[in-house]
Design a protein around this motif. Structure first.
Motif, mmCIF file in Angstrom:
data_model
loop_
_atom_site.group_PDB
_atom_site.id
_atom_site.type_symbol
_atom_site.label_atom_id
_atom_site.label_comp_id
_atom_site.label_asym_id
_atom_site.label_seq_id
_atom_site.Cartn_x
_atom_site.Cartn_y
_atom_site.Cartn_z
ATOM 1 N N TRP A 230 -10.841 -2.037 -0.605
ATOM 2 C CA TRP A 230 -10.580 -2.239 -2.592
ATOM 3 C C TRP A 230 -10.198 -3.788 -2.256
ATOM 4 N N GLY B 203 -7.734 10.412 -4.247
ATOM 5 C CA GLY B 203 -6.428 10.334 -4.033
ATOM 6 C C GLY B 203 -5.469 9.799 -4.797
ATOM 7 N N ASN C 153 0.753 -1.198 -0.341
ATOM 8 C CA ASN C 153 0.363 -0.389 0.089
ATOM 9 C C ASN C 153 0.562 1.212 0.103
ATOM 10 N N SER D 26 -14.231 -1.189 -5.143
ATOM 11 C CA SER D 26 -14.375 -0.831 -3.729
ATOM 12 C C SER D 26 -15.056 -1.694 -3.312
ATOM 13 N N THR E 1 -7.151 6.538 -4.974
ATOM 14 C CA THR E 1 -7.684 6.116 -3.212
ATOM 15 C C THR E 1 -6.438 6.927 -2.887
ATOM 16 N N THR E 2 -7.139 7.558 -0.869
ATOM 17 C CA THR E 2 -6.374 8.141 -0.310
ATOM 18 C C THR E 2 -5.894 7.552 0.996
ATOM 19 N N GLU F 66 0.633 5.340 1.072
ATOM 20 C CA GLU F 66 0.095 5.571 2.396
ATOM 21 C C GLU F 66 0.235 7.318 2.047
ATOM 22 N N GLU G 254 -8.591 1.880 3.163
ATOM 23 C CA GLU G 254 -8.414 3.575 3.082
ATOM 24 C C GLU G 254 -8.419 4.108 4.910
ATOM 25 N N SER H 267 -11.949 4.411 9.093
ATOM 26 C CA SER H 267 -11.201 4.624 8.861
ATOM 27 C C SER H 267 -9.915 3.396 8.812
ATOM 28 N N THR I 164 -8.144 12.853 4.944
ATOM 29 C CA THR I 164 -6.618 12.097 6.216
ATOM 30 C C THR I 164 -6.756 13.410 6.747
ATOM 31 N N ASN J 228 -4.087 4.673 1.584
ATOM 32 C CA ASN J 228 -4.276 3.542 1.840
ATOM 33 C C ASN J 228 -2.749 2.741 3.165
ATOM 34 N N GLY K 2 -13.232 6.089 4.416
ATOM 35 C CA GLY K 2 -12.265 5.286 3.843
ATOM 36 C C GLY K 2 -13.094 3.655 3.618
#
Length: 463
Positions: free
Chosen positions: A207, A156, A127, A219, A181-182, A129, A199, A227, A135, A184, A204
């Motif tokens: 995925w 993201g 992942n 997703s 995405t954001t 991050e 996420e 979170s 965030t 991860n 979050g």
């Protein structure tokens, strides 16, 4: 999600050993969570002992893998302290291609896991991050109502990547398996050979990604909006466990609808299920510090909405949920806010604290900043430190702790992404904010991935 097309030619005790485990197969699963049951291709199986409190095969200290490795030596050329006979190598550095023609490795690598290839090689999934607008709601919960809607409009910069190894350990390729995405964080390799990426923002999602780079990621909103830190799978009971990294976080379980994971099906469809929240009974959390306590599950309120906005007051708060791992009727997870390792016994329906920094006694009070976890089939829990002393520490059923490795000179980083190769002879771990120094060696940077090579003198389980 956009999915880059991979190069086609690269794809083709004693607090003692108590509370016995039921017999089931234990693979060298690789990730921050596990399914604890599916065998790794090419290996034989081992059976858990009924006398191992942590649900492993070892029934004496001599049978553990890392219990007697000895003290850590001086830092090697890669800045890692290991015991005699162990060696390390750097296999990927952020923004650099790890192999000729490969996609450059992503930044801020976090949770990771390994899936075997048919040719005897393996793929390490990792992942990225990278923070985003969402965030803000993670770091300052009061801003979540403002940040959450904006996050849905702004793609993201996180995601996940795959690193491909040949059978001899040579890195031959890398490519993205998730983009847009954001933040991860961690995830899990599933028994059906996909990677679940979490996420870590208030809205979050989890995925599902294809490690082989052939299918687009999708997703899984049925697993809840929160979170997400990590996930683990009990495939025999068809249950999924998840941690939430918030100060007022909860511990979750997902139960598929009967038609979502029907009898005989190898996997769920992830379209419909029940999201549940853990409630500790008996003497509660304080009681769990001393002895196992009963627990129950409560249906989540408004499971299709952010759980940070739908808290159930009678469910139990877990301060900063981190890694989670399932193995042989045991679910282990960490909470960073209080530096604890928890254990659910799913057969006995009890929960207890397996390690607590505030009550641990020297010399077994060396673990802090608890984060990602993995396990060996012997019943050893390996815990990564986010900060702390930048160690990977092995926790044993009798309360003994043994440092496995330590990264030197990167105190502002964190260790994550811990995962074994299919044969158990190599172990991967990341430094989220490590990187090369201009003058040589390694220090702080945008992330890097290490490999620990384990000597043949250390016990191994061919699974």
């Amino acid at each position: 999600m956009s999915l880059p097309t991979p190069n086609s030619h690269r794809r083709t005790l004693l607090k003692t050993f108590l509370y016995g485990a039921s017999a089931s197969t234990l693979p060298w699963l690789a990730g921050c969570g596990s399914d604890g049951t599916s065998p790794v291709a090419g290996n034989t199986t081992v059976t858990a002992s009924g006398n191992n409190r942590f649900g492993g095969t070892a029934v004496s200290t001599a049978q553990f893998r890392f219990r007697n490795i000895g003290p850590l030596g001086e830092a090697d050329a890669n800045g890692v302290r290991v015991a005699q006979g162990f060696t390390t190598r750097v296999v990927a550095i952020s923004n650099m291609p790890p192999a000729s023609g490969a996609t450059p490795w992503h930044i801020f690598n976090d949770g990771g896991g390994v899936v075997p290839r048919d040719n005897g090689g393996w793929i390490y999934c990792s992942n990225s991050e990278v923070p985003g607008v969402g965030t803000l709601g993670f770091q300052v919960p009061q801003l979540a109502p403002l940040a959450n809607p904006i996050e849905n409009l702004v793609p993201g910069l996180g995601g996940a990547s795959a690193l491909v190894f040949d059978p001899d350990g040579t890195v031959v390729d890398s490519y993205r398996i998730l983009t847009g995405t954001t933040f991860n964080c961690a995830g899990v390799i599933t028994p059906w050979k996909t990677w679940l990426s979490c996420e870590e923002i208030p809205t979050g999602l989890v995925w599902e990604c294809d490690p082989f780079g052939q299918k687009a990621a999708r997703s899984l909103p049925t697993l809840g909006l929160f979170s997400h830190e990590a996930v683990a799978i009990d495939s025999s009971r068809k249950l999924i466990y998840m941690t939430e990294d918030m100060p007022d976080g909860r511990f979750y379980r997902w139960v598929p609808a009967a038609n979502d994971w029907p009898a005989g099906a190898a996997r769920p469809m992830f379209n419909q299920g029940l999201l549940q929240v853990l409630k500790v009974g008996g003497a509660g959390v304080e009681g769990a510090l001393k002895s196992p306590q009963p627990y129950t599950w409560v249906a989540a309120a408004n499971p299709g909405s952010p759980q940070s906005e739908n808290r159930l007051a009678d469910t139990t708060v877990f301060d900063g949920g981190e890694g989670v791992w399932y193995q042989n009727d045991r679910v282990f997870f960490t909470t960073k806010g209080d530096d604890r390792l928890w254990m659910l016994n799913t057969s006995a329906q009890t929960i207890e604290v397996a390690y607590d920094l505030s009550t641990a006694k020297a010399p077994n009070n060396i673990l802090s900043g608890v984060d990602n976890i993995t396990m060996t089939p012997f019943g050893e829990v390996l815990v990564c430190e986010d900060g702390g002393d930048m160690q990977v520490v092995v926790v044993y059923p009798d309360g003994v702790l043994v440092p496995l490795l330590q990264i030197v000179g990167q105190d502002q980083s964190e260790i994550a992404g811990i995962a074994f190769s299919p044969d158990g002879k190599r172990m991967y771990f990341t430094s989220d904010r490590g990187g090369p120094n201009p003058a040589g060696g390694y220090g702080l940077g945008l992330g890097m991935l290490y490999e620990l090579q384990i000597p043949d003198t250390v016990p191994n389980a061919r699974l």
